[in-house]
Design a protein around this motif. Sequence first.
Motif, PDB file in Angstrom:
ATOM      1  N   ALA A 192      78.578 -11.720 -25.870  1.00  0.00           N
ATOM      2  CA  ALA A 192      77.552 -10.854 -25.206  1.00  0.00           C
ATOM      3  C   ALA A 192      76.109 -11.537 -24.714  1.00  0.00           C
ATOM      4  CB  ALA A 192      77.420  -9.661 -26.291  1.00  0.00           C
ATOM      5  N   LEU A 193      75.731 -11.236 -23.790  1.00  0.00           N
ATOM      6  CA  LEU A 193      74.676 -11.735 -23.239  1.00  0.00           C
ATOM      7  C   LEU A 193      73.199 -10.787 -23.599  1.00  0.00           C
ATOM      8  CD1 LEU A 193      73.106 -13.889 -21.177  1.00  0.00           C
ATOM      9  CD2 LEU A 193      73.258 -11.939 -19.548  1.00  0.00           C
ATOM     10  N   LEU A 194      72.427 -11.609 -24.427  1.00  0.00           N
ATOM     11  CA  LEU A 194      71.280 -11.072 -25.070  1.00  0.00           C
ATOM     12  C   LEU A 194      70.207 -11.219 -24.352  1.00  0.00           C
ATOM     13  CD1 LEU A 194      71.741 -11.557 -28.752  1.00  0.00           C
ATOM     14  CD2 LEU A 194      72.373  -9.775 -27.550  1.00  0.00           C
ATOM     15  N   ARG A 195      70.025 -12.376 -23.688  1.00  0.00           N
ATOM     16  CA  ARG A 195      69.078 -12.640 -22.561  1.00  0.00           C
ATOM     17  C   ARG A 195      69.374 -13.652 -21.586  1.00  0.00           C
ATOM     18  NH1 ARG A 195      63.836 -15.821 -25.171  1.00  0.00           N
ATOM     19  NH2 ARG A 195      65.126 -17.586 -25.027  1.00  0.00           N
ATOM     20  N   ALA A 196      69.097 -13.396 -20.172  1.00  0.00           N
ATOM     21  CA  ALA A 196      69.422 -14.354 -19.326  1.00  0.00           C
ATOM     22  C   ALA A 196      68.269 -15.525 -19.363  1.00  0.00           C
ATOM     23  CB  ALA A 196      69.250 -13.740 -17.829  1.00  0.00           C
ATOM     24  N   GLY A 197      68.759 -16.579 -18.952  1.00  0.00           N
ATOM     25  CA  GLY A 197      67.658 -17.708 -19.217  1.00  0.00           C
ATOM     26  C   GLY A 197      68.089 -18.959 -18.342  1.00  0.00           C
ATOM     27  N   GLY A 198      67.802 -20.226 -18.833  1.00  0.00           N
ATOM     28  CA  GLY A 198      68.137 -21.276 -18.070  1.00  0.00           C
ATOM     29  C   GLY A 198      69.326 -21.806 -17.833  1.00  0.00           C
ATOM     30  N   ILE A 199      70.418 -21.091 -18.439  1.00  0.00           N
ATOM     31  CA  ILE A 199      71.870 -21.603 -17.898  1.00  0.00           C
ATOM     32  C   ILE A 199      72.457 -20.274 -17.240  1.00  0.00           C
ATOM     33  CG2 ILE A 199      74.216 -21.940 -18.812  1.00  0.00           C
ATOM     34  CD1 ILE A 199      72.994 -23.938 -20.795  1.00  0.00           C
ATOM     35  N   PRO A 200      72.762 -20.375 -16.019  1.00  0.00           N
ATOM     36  CA  PRO A 200      73.090 -18.930 -15.354  1.00  0.00           C
ATOM     37  C   PRO A 200      74.469 -18.431 -16.289  1.00  0.00           C
ATOM     38  CG  PRO A 200      72.824 -20.984 -13.881  1.00  0.00           C
ATOM     39  CD  PRO A 200      72.743 -21.586 -15.269  1.00  0.00           C
ATOM     40  N   THR A 201      74.251 -17.004 -16.054  1.00  0.00           N
ATOM     41  CA  THR A 201      75.572 -16.366 -16.552  1.00  0.00           C
ATOM     42  C   THR A 201      76.782 -16.704 -16.063  1.00  0.00           C
ATOM     43  OG1 THR A 201      73.995 -14.525 -16.955  1.00  0.00           O
ATOM     44  CG2 THR A 201      76.322 -14.054 -17.117  1.00  0.00           C
ATOM     45  N   GLU A 202      76.769 -17.039 -14.852  1.00  0.00           N
ATOM     46  CA  GLU A 202      78.050 -17.445 -14.070  1.00  0.00           C
ATOM     47  C   GLU A 202      78.719 -18.473 -14.766  1.00  0.00           C
ATOM     48  OE1 GLU A 202      75.534 -15.404 -10.794  1.00  0.00           O
ATOM     49  OE2 GLU A 202      75.090 -16.903 -12.597  1.00  0.00           O
ATOM     50  N   ALA A 203      77.935 -19.541 -15.089  1.00  0.00           N
ATOM     51  CA  ALA A 203      78.444 -20.592 -15.743  1.00  0.00           C
ATOM     52  C   ALA A 203      78.850 -20.642 -17.032  1.00  0.00           C
ATOM     53  CB  ALA A 203      77.117 -21.905 -15.752  1.00  0.00           C
ATOM     54  N   LEU A 204      78.576 -19.800 -17.823  1.00  0.00           N
ATOM     55  CA  LEU A 204      78.965 -19.309 -19.295  1.00  0.00           C
ATOM     56  C   LEU A 204      80.086 -18.386 -19.025  1.00  0.00           C
ATOM     57  CD1 LEU A 204      75.467 -18.099 -20.399  1.00  0.00           C
ATOM     58  CD2 LEU A 204      76.516 -20.253 -21.123  1.00  0.00           C
ATOM     59  N   GLU A 205      80.337 -17.673 -18.244  1.00  0.00           N
ATOM     60  CA  GLU A 205      81.354 -16.856 -17.788  1.00  0.00           C
ATOM     61  C   GLU A 205      82.607 -17.762 -17.489  1.00  0.00           C
ATOM     62  OE1 GLU A 205      79.610 -12.425 -17.039  1.00  0.00           O
ATOM     63  OE2 GLU A 205      80.063 -13.590 -15.552  1.00  0.00           O
TER      64      GLU A 205
END
Length: 316
Positions: A192-205
């Motif tokens: 679960a994403l708790l805070r957007a930050g220095g690594i894009p969400t797209e890269a994590l997914e």
Amino acid sequence: MTDTPMAKLRHDPNGIAQAARLLRDGRLVAFPTETVYGLGADATNDRAVAEIYAAKGRPSFNPLIVHVADGEAATRLCHFNADADRLSGAFWPGALTLVLPLRADAGISKLVTAGLDTLAVRVPDHPVAHDFLRAFKGPIAAPSANPSGRVSPTTAAHVEAGLGNRIAGLVDGGACPVGLESTIVACVEQPALLRAGGIPTEALEACLGQPLLIAEDPATPTAPGQLASHYAPHGAVRLNATSVEVGETLLGFGRVDVPLNLSPTGDLTEAAANLFKHLHALDAMGVTKIAVSPIPDHGLGQAINDRLRRAAAPRP
């Protein structure tokens, strides 16, 4: 406030050794990471951690991030599942914080976790932070080195202006290259994403092969940076401004001819690196009304907009 002047320390063996000694003595030391400057304390020392909350004026229900030297050190503090292994393997060291179940024998102060049974932990990717962690030889609790709710610091000068009379030491490592706090992902059940930050969400997914849940409750934060009002400059903030009203100063993005522009070319990486620096500059100018150009809400723009929404939120 400290009873002695803040020590300004260089990134050299003597400066790092002095910083580590101050931490072992239960003192507070600010240091750079690739994201923002952190306010460090021994994460196992209750009194030292309490000093972080006192220095920042931070609510005690808001947990802290613990920084460690490497992934092996993190596994001694937390239980990792397959998703956490995948993310840490891909993005550590770097601007990713994982919230994981805390080991019973971790020895971390309960003040760090705000009484929760999880811990926010990361391995920073910055030479000063790396050398500091190696010299200290233990986990360092380190929120951003600024008064709570205010603009995060990306230079040593920002730290000194905000906390210079409240901390024992400051290691100057220049400007922080990322300029936004770490992305925070909980890996307790489904990621679960708790805070957007220095690594894009797209890269994590893409790494996980699945979308992240969005889990956030400003009233009961489970990780740093979730309070509704946060990262705020002194001036009021108006978002998505396509024109400038009387009394406002525009913080631009893209093809906008203004003195303070996050990125004239529309580069989100450049905009992220400039965000807090420009907000500090607006404070220094005494601006009371800030209009902000629209920012695309993808990639690092998601994190930039998150910070701006919190900066524009009603102040407590």
